[in-house]
Structures are given as C-alpha cells and as structure tokens.
Design an enzyme around this catalytic site. Sequence first.
Site, short mmCIF file in Angstrom:
data_model
loop_
_atom_site.label_atom_id
_atom_site.label_comp_id
_atom_site.label_asym_id
_atom_site.label_seq_id
_atom_site.Cartn_x
_atom_site.Cartn_y
_atom_site.Cartn_z
CG ASN A 1 43.77 -9.72 81.99
OD1 ASN A 1 42.96 -9.15 82.71
ND2 ASN A 1 45.06 -9.38 81.96
CE1 TYR B 1 46.44 -13.26 91.35
CE2 TYR B 1 46.14 -15.61 90.96
CZ TYR B 1 46.86 -14.44 90.76
OH TYR B 1 48.01 -14.46 90.00
CE1 TYR C 1 45.35 -17.27 87.59
CE2 TYR C 1 45.43 -18.97 85.90
CZ TYR C 1 45.70 -18.54 87.19
OH TYR C 1 46.33 -19.37 88.07
CG ASP D 1 37.71 -5.58 89.52
OD1 ASP D 1 37.50 -6.64 88.90
OD2 ASP D 1 38.70 -4.85 89.29
CG ASN E 1 43.19 -5.50 80.09
OD1 ASN E 1 42.84 -4.72 79.21
ND2 ASN E 1 44.34 -5.40 80.71
CG HIS F 1 41.37 -7.99 89.32
ND1 HIS F 1 40.58 -6.99 88.77
CD2 HIS F 1 42.27 -8.33 88.34
CE1 HIS F 1 40.99 -6.74 87.53
NE2 HIS F 1 42.00 -7.53 87.25
#
Length: 233
Positions: free
Chosen positions: A97, A45, A95, A122, A143, A50
Amino acid sequence: MMRGKLWVRLAPFLSKRYVSSSSSPSCSAIQPWLFVGLGNPGEKYQSTRHNVGFDMIDAFADSQNISLTKNHFKALFGEGMVDGVPVLLAKPQTYINLSGESAGALAAYYKLPLHRVVVAYDDTDLPCGVLRLQPKGGYGRHNGLKSVIYHFRKNREFGRLRIGIGRPPGQMDPKAFVLQKFNKTGRERIDSAIKEGADILKMVVSKGLTEAARVANVDQKYKHLVSHDQQLL
C-alpha cells in the site's frame, strides 16, 4: 551515485551501437525502461495473490539474467540490457500500500518520463491467469497502485501490466482473498501467465508499449473464457 555508475557501465555499449552519426550529444542517449512489480516483502507473503507483481519481475529478471540484489530507494533493484536497451527492475519493499514511495523516487531519480514505466500488479477484475497491458488508467480498488499514482504526482499515464487473479467467492473479504495462496489449478494458470508476461515485457522493450499492448491483448482476449474463478480457491 548509482545513476552515474549505471550510465558509466552502459555507455561503451550504447556508444558502440546507438550513437547517431550526428555530433549532437542528445542523439546518443537511450532512455531506460523501469519495470516495477507490486507486492509485500517477507516469506509470509510469498506466492500469495497480492504478490504476483513481484513474481512477474522475478520471472523477467531470470529470463534476462538480471540480478535483483541491490537495495535502492526502498526496493530490491536490478539493472541490465535487453535488446540493447537499458532496463531497470524494482520490487518495492515498503509493503504494497506504500509502493509509490519507492516507484515515485526511482522514476524521479532516473528522470524517466512515465511512458517509460510499467507497473505489474494483481487485478481481481480479470480472470485468474489473464493479462492486460495498458498505457494508462486508474487504480480501481488497488491501494498499491493508488500509492504509485499519488507519488507520480497524480499522473496516471504510465504503463501497467494487470495480472488477473479472479474475484473472491461469495461474501469473502477481498483483503483476505488477495493474501491467500493459490490452489493447484490457480497456481498453474498464474505460473503460465507469468511466463507470458515476461515475454510481454520483453516485447515492450523491443516494440514499445503501444504495439506490445496491441499484440499482447489480442492474444489474451479470450483466454480462460469458460473458467469459473470460484473453483480457484
């Protein structure tokens, strides 16, 4: 134990410069700032849209020579002094969320009022590379921010540094869009914005959230006004 160790290290400096002439112990304490960047852990990632919240914290840490090497409350964590004020930095590793699991625990552990917390993340509602600093707000469609609010006991009155990444083009799935990397133009704009954001966070420490937002948002208001986000893929 970490909170105690932090204050033991910072106490001599604080007492030297900031202890009031009053004998009251309450006059000697300076509340830290907690800056939290949202993103996803792992090489997969890195450099994605994100993860610009992580990028912002990394840039600020580098600018202030703060090391982010500790694992603390499910986050990569660092601590330091900026203009004589304690600053705590965190990149939750849950992570994105589930970011609130880490952010909420950190704020509670250090007994911080939420007006001493700023979350960087973001935002697809802003053009790529445009920043907004706000003292409170909702979570939109993010989220990760929703999780932070939930773990702040649904209190929304904490600072947020919104980092514009632009909207997905056409009918593109927003979830796919935020997990993509920027093209060359987009990356250049984001890299420039990240540097500006590090300066904004430093201004938060020195001037406070309200004044920093007033100054920073005027500077950002007309940035990239004529840009077309669909060109940033």
